[in-house]
Design an enzyme around this catalytic site. Structure first.
Site, PDB file in Angstrom:
ATOM      1  N   LYS A 130       0.947  -1.201   0.087  1.00  0.00           N
ATOM      2  CA  LYS A 130      -0.074   0.028  -0.080  1.00  0.00           C
ATOM      3  C   LYS A 130       0.821   1.100   0.051  1.00  0.00           C
ATOM      4  O   LYS A 130       1.885   1.292   0.534  1.00  0.00           O
ATOM      5  CB  LYS A 130      -0.944  -0.163   1.145  1.00  0.00           C
ATOM      6  CG  LYS A 130      -0.253   0.171   2.564  1.00  0.00           C
ATOM      7  CD  LYS A 130       0.017   1.548   2.897  1.00  0.00           C
ATOM      8  CE  LYS A 130       0.908   1.730   4.086  1.00  0.00           C
ATOM      9  NZ  LYS A 130       1.485   3.276   4.519  1.00  0.00           N
TER      10      LYS A 130
ATOM     11  N   ASP B 215      -3.106  -0.799   9.199  1.00  0.00           N
ATOM     12  CA  ASP B 215      -3.265  -1.060   7.515  1.00  0.00           C
ATOM     13  C   ASP B 215      -3.562  -2.561   7.295  1.00  0.00           C
ATOM     14  O   ASP B 215      -3.880  -2.613   5.944  1.00  0.00           O
ATOM     15  CB  ASP B 215      -1.815  -0.888   7.093  1.00  0.00           C
ATOM     16  CG  ASP B 215      -1.116   0.535   7.329  1.00  0.00           C
ATOM     17  OD1 ASP B 215      -1.976   1.421   7.186  1.00  0.00           O
ATOM     18  OD2 ASP B 215       0.104   0.703   7.301  1.00  0.00           O
TER      19      ASP B 215
END
Length: 301
Positions: A15, A141
């Site tokens: 990410k 996350d």
């Protein structure tokens, strides 16, 4: 529950944060975030097999990845079986393609992949909502690694809502030889930003630009509140950043808490040309498309 599949492999992406707005620390020490995540095409593959006890291994030796119960993938597996109240364990094998300690959430990707892989291995039929709830207990996350694409993250980043993204871009990922501690970056952020807001604002202009597919506008709106702290802790990044900006990409960005730096392009040939130029200067870099899908099964065996 049916008989387990012998082996399942799940692929999960890295990410980046197109926007990382950071608020002042809460009473629990965590920071409120307003972030726009994007999943990009660097991947870890996690393979799980039924076993008598929990264990984790790597397909190739890599410094900085724990091979005991401290590994977030093992913690993910234990959290999943605790949720279902079952006495099961697995061997977890990780093929790393996401930089370690690079600010691209490789550990979170491994946790998300493990949750999905074990759910399929043991046919636990965990609901999407429950998988996301378990993921949120593991790290800020981890839920996004399950969702993928492009999404707004709030809370401490674990509250994830997909957002429209009409862009199709290429990121030049510039790697550092040494990692950067996320807690150290946040501590230095607190020193530099004593007046950080209690709740950072949602980046509406960026969200609109993504929906409209305006890559140049997206590049101009890239924000990372941790960047000043990372620059202070790693002055070597300042020189690299200057080199990237001289190549006039659509945008330059620090990935998460660093130290990985990113260049935004909407044309793959321009991205490849930039990689060639940077490699000639001795920098390690690669290309990753974005956005891409979240964690997904790639093999059953």
């Amino acid at each position: 529950m049916v008989e387990p599949t012998a082996r399942v492999t799940v692929r999960a992406p890295a990410k980046i944060n197109l926007h990382l707005g950071v608020g002042g620390p809460r009473p629990d020490g965590m920071h409120p975030l307003a972030t726009v995540y994007q999943a990009v095409g660097l991947y870890d593959d996690v393979t799980v097999t039924d076993a008598a006890d929990w264990s984790v291994g790597l397909t190739a030796p890599i410094d900085g990845v724990p091979l005991d119960d401290d590994n977030i993938a093992v913690r993910a597996g234990r959290a999943l079986v605790a949720h279902h109240g079952v006495d099961l364990a697995a061997r977890i094998t990780i093929a790393k393609g996401i930089p370690v300690m690079g600010g691209m959430a490789g550990g979170s990707a491994d946790a998300a992949a493990t949750l999905l892989a074990l759910d399929r291995l043991w046919d636990l039929q965990t609901s999407d909502d429950d998988l996301l709830a378990i993921a949120a207990t593991l790290g800020s996350d981890v839920p996004f690694a399950l969702v993928g694409g492009t999404a707004l993250g709030t809370g401490r980043g674990e509250v994830v809502s997909p957002i429209p993204d009409s862009t199709s871009v290429w990121w030049v990922v510039v790697l550092a030889d040494e990692g950067l501690s996320t807690p150290a970056v946040y501590r230095h952020f607190d020193e530099l930003s004593p007046d950080a807001p209690a709740e950072p604002p949602i980046p509406r202009a960026l969200i609109d630009a993504l929906a409209d597919g305006y890559t140049e506008e997206v590049g101009a709106l890239l924000v990372n509140d941790l960047w000043p702290a990372a620059r202070d802790l790693r002055p070597d990044l300042v020189d690299v950043e200057e080199q990237l900006r001289l190549l006039t990409p659509d945008g330059v960005l620090l990935s998460g808490s660093g130290p990985t730096l990113l260049m935004l392009h909407d044309d793959v040939e321009e991205a490849r040309s930039a990689v060639t130029e940077l490699r000639e200067r001795g920098l390690r870099c690669t290309i990753a498309p974005g956005p891409v899908a979240g964690a997904h099964v790639v093999t059953y065996a």
